[in-house]
Design a protein around this motif. Sequence first.
Motif, PDB file in Angstrom:
ATOM      1  N   PRO A  77       0.839  -1.210   0.000  1.00  0.00           N
ATOM      2  CA  PRO A  77       0.000   0.000   0.000  1.00  0.00           C
ATOM      3  C   PRO A  77       0.868   1.252   0.000  1.00  0.00           C
ATOM      4  CG  PRO A  77      -0.724  -1.562   1.681  1.00  0.00           C
ATOM      5  CD  PRO A  77       0.593  -2.050   1.174  1.00  0.00           C
ATOM      6  N   VAL A  78       0.348   2.334  -0.564  1.00  0.00           N
ATOM      7  CA  VAL A  78       1.108   3.589  -0.592  1.00  0.00           C
ATOM      8  C   VAL A  78       0.460   4.678   0.253  1.00  0.00           C
ATOM      9  CG1 VAL A  78       2.034   3.100  -2.881  1.00  0.00           C
ATOM     10  CG2 VAL A  78      -0.060   4.433  -2.669  1.00  0.00           C
ATOM     11  N   TYR A  79      -0.797   4.474   0.657  1.00  0.00           N
ATOM     12  CA  TYR A  79      -1.494   5.504   1.426  1.00  0.00           C
ATOM     13  C   TYR A  79      -1.582   5.085   2.890  1.00  0.00           C
ATOM     14  CZ  TYR A  79      -2.832   7.065  -3.213  1.00  0.00           C
ATOM     15  OH  TYR A  79      -2.801   7.489  -4.520  1.00  0.00           O
ATOM     16  N   GLY A  80      -1.078   5.949   3.767  1.00  0.00           N
ATOM     17  CA  GLY A  80      -1.131   5.679   5.187  1.00  0.00           C
ATOM     18  C   GLY A  80      -2.493   6.010   5.771  1.00  0.00           C
ATOM     19  N   GLU A  81      -2.744   5.497   6.962  1.00  0.00           N
ATOM     20  CA  GLU A  81      -3.964   5.807   7.709  1.00  0.00           C
ATOM     21  C   GLU A  81      -3.533   6.182   9.124  1.00  0.00           C
ATOM     22  OE1 GLU A  81      -8.412   4.005   8.663  1.00  0.00           O
ATOM     23  OE2 GLU A  81      -6.886   2.743   7.733  1.00  0.00           O
ATOM     24  N   THR A  82      -3.387   7.470   9.342  1.00  0.00           N
ATOM     25  CA  THR A  82      -2.794   7.978  10.571  1.00  0.00           C
ATOM     26  C   THR A  82      -3.869   8.444  11.536  1.00  0.00           C
ATOM     27  OG1 THR A  82      -0.962   8.784   9.204  1.00  0.00           O
ATOM     28  CG2 THR A  82      -1.037   9.542  11.483  1.00  0.00           C
ATOM     29  N   SER A  83      -3.725   8.085  12.794  1.00  0.00           N
ATOM     30  CA  SER A  83      -4.669   8.541  13.809  1.00  0.00           C
ATOM     31  C   SER A  83      -4.624  10.057  13.934  1.00  0.00           C
ATOM     32  CB  SER A  83      -4.333   7.911  15.157  1.00  0.00           C
ATOM     33  OG  SER A  83      -5.065   8.526  16.200  1.00  0.00           O
ATOM     34  N   LEU A  84      -5.777  10.656  14.151  1.00  0.00           N
ATOM     35  CA  LEU A  84      -5.813  12.109  14.328  1.00  0.00           C
ATOM     36  C   LEU A  84      -5.035  12.560  15.549  1.00  0.00           C
ATOM     37  CD1 LEU A  84      -9.475  13.131  13.396  1.00  0.00           C
ATOM     38  CD2 LEU A  84      -7.369  13.928  12.316  1.00  0.00           C
ATOM     39  N   VAL A 111     -17.189  14.670  10.515  1.00  0.00           N
ATOM     40  CA  VAL A 111     -17.544  13.251  10.507  1.00  0.00           C
ATOM     41  C   VAL A 111     -16.534  12.466   9.685  1.00  0.00           C
ATOM     42  CG1 VAL A 111     -20.007  13.723  10.814  1.00  0.00           C
ATOM     43  CG2 VAL A 111     -19.073  13.487   8.503  1.00  0.00           C
ATOM     44  N   ASP A 112     -16.463  11.150   9.964  1.00  0.00           N
ATOM     45  CA  ASP A 112     -15.597  10.280   9.186  1.00  0.00           C
ATOM     46  C   ASP A 112     -16.392   9.598   8.080  1.00  0.00           C
ATOM     47  OD1 ASP A 112     -17.033   8.200  10.362  1.00  0.00           O
ATOM     48  OD2 ASP A 112     -15.441   7.651  11.766  1.00  0.00           O
ATOM     49  N   ARG A 113     -15.800   8.610   7.435  1.00  0.00           N
ATOM     50  CA  ARG A 113     -16.427   7.988   6.258  1.00  0.00           C
ATOM     51  C   ARG A 113     -17.706   7.238   6.601  1.00  0.00           C
ATOM     52  NH1 ARG A 113     -14.917   2.429   5.017  1.00  0.00           N
ATOM     53  NH2 ARG A 113     -13.880   1.499   6.821  1.00  0.00           N
ATOM     54  N   GLN A 114     -17.864   6.828   7.865  1.00  0.00           N
ATOM     55  CA  GLN A 114     -19.071   6.119   8.280  1.00  0.00           C
ATOM     56  C   GLN A 114     -20.098   7.061   8.915  1.00  0.00           C
ATOM     57  OE1 GLN A 114     -19.762   2.979   7.685  1.00  0.00           O
ATOM     58  NE2 GLN A 114     -17.770   2.390   6.846  1.00  0.00           N
ATOM     59  N   TRP A 115     -19.863   8.364   8.796  1.00  0.00           N
ATOM     60  CA  TRP A 115     -20.736   9.383   9.368  1.00  0.00           C
ATOM     61  C   TRP A 115     -20.688   9.380  10.894  1.00  0.00           C
ATOM     62  CZ3 TRP A 115     -23.850  13.077   6.804  1.00  0.00           C
ATOM     63  CH2 TRP A 115     -23.844  12.984   5.404  1.00  0.00           C
ATOM     64  N   THR A 226     -14.319  19.314   2.358  1.00  0.00           N
ATOM     65  CA  THR A 226     -13.334  18.245   2.540  1.00  0.00           C
ATOM     66  C   THR A 226     -11.952  18.816   2.236  1.00  0.00           C
ATOM     67  OG1 THR A 226     -13.589  17.516   0.239  1.00  0.00           O
ATOM     68  CG2 THR A 226     -14.954  16.415   1.910  1.00  0.00           C
ATOM     69  N   PHE A 227     -10.907  18.091   2.626  1.00  0.00           N
ATOM     70  CA  PHE A 227      -9.546  18.515   2.304  1.00  0.00           C
ATOM     71  C   PHE A 227      -9.300  18.328   0.815  1.00  0.00           C
ATOM     72  CE2 PHE A 227      -9.206  18.090   6.831  1.00  0.00           C
ATOM     73  CZ  PHE A 227      -8.245  19.025   7.201  1.00  0.00           C
ATOM     74  N   ALA A 236      -8.500  12.029   3.990  1.00  0.00           N
ATOM     75  CA  ALA A 236      -9.383  11.946   2.822  1.00  0.00           C
ATOM     76  C   ALA A 236     -10.818  11.657   3.215  1.00  0.00           C
ATOM     77  CB  ALA A 236      -8.882  10.875   1.859  1.00  0.00           C
ATOM     78  N   GLU A 237     -11.007  10.975   4.349  1.00  0.00           N
ATOM     79  CA  GLU A 237     -12.350  10.538   4.739  1.00  0.00           C
ATOM     80  C   GLU A 237     -13.020  11.472   5.730  1.00  0.00           C
ATOM     81  OE1 GLU A 237     -11.631   5.748   3.957  1.00  0.00           O
ATOM     82  OE2 GLU A 237     -11.632   6.524   6.021  1.00  0.00           O
ATOM     83  N   LEU A 238     -12.404  12.617   6.027  1.00  0.00           N
ATOM     84  CA  LEU A 238     -13.019  13.597   6.907  1.00  0.00           C
ATOM     85  C   LEU A 238     -13.901  14.559   6.110  1.00  0.00           C
ATOM     86  CD1 LEU A 238     -10.110  14.665   9.302  1.00  0.00           C
ATOM     87  CD2 LEU A 238     -12.008  13.110   9.810  1.00  0.00           C
TER      88      LEU A 238
END
Length: 263
Positions: A77-84, A111-115, A226-227, A236-238
């Motif tokens: 994978p090339v995209y990280g998922e970093t905690s806020l 909100v996140d991707r799941q609302w 969104t950003f 991306a999901e915020l």
Amino acid sequence: MTLTQRPVGELLRQWREQRRLSQLALSLQADISTRHLSFMETGRSSPSRDMVLRLAEELEVPLRDRNRLLLAAGYAPVYGETSLDAPEMAAVKSAVRRILAGHEPYPACVVDRQWNLVDSNAAIQLLLTGVAPELLAPPVNVLRLSLHPQGMAPRIRNLGEWRAHLLGRLRREITVTADEGLSRLHQELVAYPCDDPETHPEDDVVVPLRIAHNGTELAFLSIVATFGTPADITVAELSIESFYPADDATARALVAFKDEQRR
């Protein structure tokens, strides 16, 4: 535990069909031959890492699913998922907090991707009067909070319109993301009772949120932000949803609510 991974060609074909593109249309967009694309989808040819990313970009695949495509093709994978809460997200958190604080006395939330609710400003409390405590227990899902019969729904004067608006947004997101969690959420929400017909406004240029408050009706317009250039899945999901007063009476009520909170 070993997870069964679908072939990358099958996933690419699924995303292409989800976007309602023919092989010819996608091959023209990606500047490759239709034959090459067909071979990749059927497994006769293995796409390179750059090809996976190119096709994912043309198909507007969410970053989370681009990682899945890469894994299916045998690449990291090339995209990280970093905690806020991580130090490297300090600038993102600071920007979000500035937006929320700067929007007061008007309500705003993240909100996140799941609302699920990530953050909000103090003014959001005005919308939550009378909501059942269990709906406010983390993780708070803002769609469930809005449409649940023990949530905001009894106070929403145009519940049919607002419900149709929210469910329409959710269906569009499901189309874009193919997210199974969002599909389950949609099934839950449509099962909630609603005596108000799901209509679309005839006179308003946008769908307002009309909600009862202290014997009056407040009206809001909402804007979603969104950003613009996310390189991290979390970012991306915020989404930031900001509510603006649709009339002068609502603006005055929001200023008065903020003054009450200060006392």
